[in-house]
Design a protein around this motif. Sequence first.
Motif, mmCIF file in Angstrom:
data_model
loop_
_atom_site.group_PDB
_atom_site.id
_atom_site.type_symbol
_atom_site.label_atom_id
_atom_site.label_comp_id
_atom_site.label_asym_id
_atom_site.label_seq_id
_atom_site.Cartn_x
_atom_site.Cartn_y
_atom_site.Cartn_z
ATOM 1 N N GLY A 201 -4.337 4.426 3.049
ATOM 2 C CA GLY A 201 -4.378 3.902 4.413
ATOM 3 C C GLY A 201 -3.734 4.882 5.379
ATOM 4 O O GLY A 201 -3.378 6.008 4.998
ATOM 5 N N MET A 202 -3.546 4.423 6.604
ATOM 6 C CA MET A 202 -2.955 5.312 7.604
ATOM 7 C C MET A 202 -2.150 4.495 8.607
ATOM 8 O O MET A 202 -2.574 3.415 9.043
ATOM 9 C CB MET A 202 -4.056 6.092 8.345
ATOM 10 C CG MET A 202 -3.512 7.114 9.339
ATOM 11 S SD MET A 202 -4.823 8.104 10.115
ATOM 12 C CE MET A 202 -5.419 6.927 11.314
ATOM 13 N N LEU A 203 -0.962 5.007 8.970
ATOM 14 C CA LEU A 203 -0.196 4.437 10.075
ATOM 15 C C LEU A 203 -0.696 5.071 11.373
ATOM 16 O O LEU A 203 -0.892 6.283 11.439
ATOM 17 C CB LEU A 203 1.297 4.709 9.893
ATOM 18 C CG LEU A 203 1.918 4.275 8.558
ATOM 19 C CD1 LEU A 203 3.441 4.372 8.639
ATOM 20 C CD2 LEU A 203 1.496 2.877 8.176
ATOM 21 N N CYS A 204 -0.888 4.258 12.415
ATOM 22 C CA CYS A 204 -1.660 4.699 13.581
ATOM 23 C C CYS A 204 -0.815 4.880 14.834
ATOM 24 O O CYS A 204 0.141 4.134 15.084
ATOM 25 C CB CYS A 204 -2.765 3.688 13.881
ATOM 26 S SG CYS A 204 -3.896 3.426 12.505
ATOM 27 N N GLY B 146 11.923 -0.397 7.132
ATOM 28 C CA GLY B 146 12.048 -1.675 7.822
ATOM 29 C C GLY B 146 11.225 -1.800 9.085
ATOM 30 O O GLY B 146 11.139 -2.892 9.661
ATOM 31 N N ASP B 147 10.614 -0.706 9.534
ATOM 32 C CA ASP B 147 9.823 -0.771 10.768
ATOM 33 C C ASP B 147 8.551 -1.581 10.545
ATOM 34 O O ASP B 147 7.949 -1.578 9.469
ATOM 35 C CB ASP B 147 9.434 0.634 11.218
ATOM 36 C CG ASP B 147 10.553 1.320 11.985
ATOM 37 O OD1 ASP B 147 11.489 0.625 12.402
ATOM 38 O OD2 ASP B 147 10.474 2.564 12.157
ATOM 39 N N LYS B 148 8.134 -2.281 11.614
ATOM 40 C CA LYS B 148 6.820 -2.926 11.641
ATOM 41 C C LYS B 148 5.855 -1.945 12.323
ATOM 42 O O LYS B 148 6.139 -1.439 13.416
ATOM 43 C CB LYS B 148 6.877 -4.230 12.435
ATOM 44 C CG LYS B 148 7.767 -5.308 11.816
ATOM 45 C CD LYS B 148 7.117 -5.916 10.584
ATOM 46 C CE LYS B 148 7.947 -7.045 9.995
ATOM 47 N NZ LYS B 148 7.996 -8.236 10.844
ATOM 48 N N VAL B 149 4.722 -1.681 11.660
ATOM 49 C CA VAL B 149 3.817 -0.629 12.109
ATOM 50 C C VAL B 149 2.378 -1.152 12.103
ATOM 51 O O VAL B 149 2.096 -2.252 11.621
ATOM 52 C CB VAL B 149 3.924 0.615 11.208
ATOM 53 C CG1 VAL B 149 5.269 1.289 11.370
ATOM 54 C CG2 VAL B 149 3.684 0.242 9.738
ATOM 55 N N LEU C 167 0.841 -1.202 0.000
ATOM 56 C CA LEU C 167 0.000 0.000 0.000
ATOM 57 C C LEU C 167 0.872 1.246 0.000
ATOM 58 O O LEU C 167 1.892 1.306 0.693
ATOM 59 C CB LEU C 167 -0.910 0.022 1.227
ATOM 60 C CG LEU C 167 -1.892 -1.136 1.392
ATOM 61 C CD1 LEU C 167 -2.692 -0.959 2.692
ATOM 62 C CD2 LEU C 167 -2.824 -1.242 0.196
ATOM 63 N N GLN C 168 0.462 2.220 -0.839
ATOM 64 C CA GLN C 168 1.142 3.521 -0.798
ATOM 65 C C GLN C 168 0.466 4.380 0.276
ATOM 66 O O GLN C 168 -0.728 4.626 0.218
ATOM 67 C CB GLN C 168 1.064 4.212 -2.160
ATOM 68 C CG GLN C 168 1.730 5.596 -2.169
ATOM 69 C CD GLN C 168 1.855 6.167 -3.556
ATOM 70 O OE1 GLN C 168 2.690 5.737 -4.360
ATOM 71 N NE2 GLN C 168 0.997 7.134 -3.863
ATOM 72 N N ILE C 169 1.247 4.815 1.249
ATOM 73 C CA ILE C 169 0.691 5.569 2.382
ATOM 74 C C ILE C 169 1.566 6.780 2.649
ATOM 75 O O ILE C 169 2.799 6.684 2.655
ATOM 76 C CB ILE C 169 0.608 4.697 3.649
ATOM 77 C CG1 ILE C 169 -0.355 3.527 3.412
ATOM 78 C CG2 ILE C 169 0.149 5.515 4.856
ATOM 79 C CD1 ILE C 169 -0.419 2.546 4.556
ATOM 80 N N ILE C 170 0.919 7.920 2.883
ATOM 81 C CA ILE C 170 1.635 9.148 3.278
ATOM 82 C C ILE C 170 1.511 9.300 4.786
ATOM 83 O O ILE C 170 0.418 9.168 5.347
ATOM 84 C CB ILE C 170 1.049 10.367 2.542
ATOM 85 C CG1 ILE C 170 1.275 10.219 1.028
ATOM 86 C CG2 ILE C 170 1.661 11.669 3.064
ATOM 87 C CD1 ILE C 170 0.586 11.272 0.211
#
Length: 793
Positions: free
Chosen positions: A117-120, A87-90, A75-78
């Motif tokens: 999508g979104m990193l939370c 390399g981080d797991k999010v 997924l492309q996420i900003i």
Amino acid sequence: MLISLEWLKEYVEINEDVKELENALTMIGQEVEAIEEQGQHLDNVVVGHIVEYGQHPDADKLSLLKVNVGEETPLQIICGAPNHKLGDKVIVAKIGAVLPGNFKIKKAKVRGVESCGMLCSEVELGMGTDGDGIVILSEDAPIGEDIRTHLGLDDVIFELEITPNRPDCLSHIGIAREVAAYYERKVKYPASDIRTLTGPSGIVVDIDDDKRCTRYSSRILKNVKVEESPEWLKRRLKAIGLRPINNIVDITNYIMFEYNQPMHAFDHSKLEGSKITVREAEKGEKITTLDGEERELNNSELVIADEAKAVAIAGIMGGKNTEVDENTTEILLEVAYFTPENIRKTAKTLGLSSDSSYRFERGIDRDNTLVVLERASSLIQSITNCEVVGEYADVYTDPYTPREVSMDINRLNKFVGKEIELDTVGKILNSLNMQIKNRGENKISVIPPSYRNDITRSADLYEEIIRMYGFENIEDKMPVENIKAGVVDEEFQTTDTSKKHLRDMGLQEVINYSFIPRGILEKLKVEAETIDIKNPINEDMVTLRPTLMYGLLTNIRDNFNRNINDLKIFEVSRTFTKAETLADEVVKVGIALAGREERNLWDAKPEAYDFYDLKGYVESYLTAMGMTKYQLRRTENKSYHPGRAVDIFVGREYIGTFGEIHPDVAEAMSISRERVYLAELELAKVVKYGKTKIKYEKIVKYPAVNRDLAILMDRDKLVGDMLGDIKKSSNIIEGVNLFDIYTGDKVEADKKSIAINIVLRKTTGTLEENEVTAAIDKILGLIKKKYQGEIRQ
């Protein structure tokens, strides 16, 4: 109080569903205010892996990422967070996810670039308080795994309303005891397995103030490694709304919510000397607490001190000077008992409250400190692999003494309204960890556990038995009683009747406080033996009022200040004066007039109230209360205007006073706009001389004879006394009415002309002229002899 179901299950077996457990908790008195099922809003939220990391072409502070979520295409996420890298797991909220707060994740364009999508962060997921950056997971987190599964977010959080008398329920073990008793199960207490070092404790404890601290237990732990807590511990604390800090502080918080026992960890290397003293703070002593605030103490607080300084405010908060940090390698654990009264007073004085003070204020189990100390030592050792000094310091100045509470089973059954067998009673009490001793037929003594300080009398035991027996198991049954109509309290009835009459007269009721400021009676010119309050709320509520005057004048002043100028008010309330025992309480009736009566007539100008307006209201009230025979005498009351106020008497007994307030009193109360007229009567005396039965008389069929007299008399003679004497001079006089008083250039300067109307009538026949003449001659003789008055020529 927040309770984690996952955590609770460690101490008691629970197979019931959430709804059943909610009902059980409510029925046994632990009311459930809210239930939160963790993870219910985390559909389409998974573990992601950042596989490409770049900069947004049009925004320096935004990163452009490719995140693998276990699907064919990353997924492309900003993202705008500052704490992630390649390399981080999010945690990724995919399109279609609906986060807490009804925040829907949709495909969007951010400055022209598509984001899917979104990193939370913790805040966005509703699972913590950290919103500064996104959550970074461990390297071994499985890509694409549902975040609820990965983080174990399948817990249920109950928000309970814990009553102040049950501080033992401010913990998971406390609630586990309740659930176990209700479902007849066993409590599984946590085991403490410690590897200890031999040797002395290394610390000496001196309780200097054993009235406010009755127990202090402590132990030293060496080679401690302070770091981030393990995931299970952080998850437990986050579940109940606490922010993890480090493994040592987190364990002390964990123990507090496990056992309801606040405790504290000191950095042992920052303590000076080998002695800990529990003492009263020195006047002006200062300490910077863990919240970063420097606090000056005033000699009433209790502190924990080493040999050089205070290191904690006892039971409330530790000091910054001994804080555990990442450099700490040796700690001193403290578990103590501080009296609720002391903690409550100190917290209020300093304006400082904490989870610890909240519990100490309500009372904790002082007999359990060593169990808690062992439990904390065991947890810290299991997490940090530290060394525990075998010996500990434990000073117990006032050991807990079990108390016995007697109970009669017959009285219990009468109270409950149902026969409960003795075996059932015993089973319920035993399930609540209470010991039972037989004291004869249907009589027992019960010994509550040390954590149940609220069990002090048989009624407390009734409550325990009923709530565990189940209110639903007590059938509805109407009591069989010989019910008779109650009698209305006489004082209440007369007070209510008085208020009704005054309202019917057009007066508006006011209700004032029974307290008045210190020294106000001097301004009101009132002399009375007053009663002062030992702990007044403020300086305006220091003395119990001996008169209604202050409250009524305050009402007048405040309304004038708000441009309300037509005031007709009353109050019927108690007044208080000092007596040999407690106080003399007298119910008084107060009436106040001030300002100008508003007229509804066309173009009619408002007229100011005067003495006769008030006299009309007072006489109307007395008539309504059945009091018709009384005398008015010029008053000597210094609160009233001399010559414009009168006392009411029946014989020699004083009833009350009414008239214009003295100008000095009005000025002292900041009333200058209009004159104020006030009446104050003793209700009990009005009732005493009032006729409660109404007597009806036949209408007299014989005509009345009217005679008008103009009497010239000295100005200092009291007209009211003369009218009363005239009325009593003959049995054919039906009424005497004053209709004019004249002073001016037509009469001498020291004289006044009084015009009165006399109504004469017989009930047995028509008056003869000679009877009228005789009565008038007698009146004129009385006026001349007693009042030196004569017919005006």
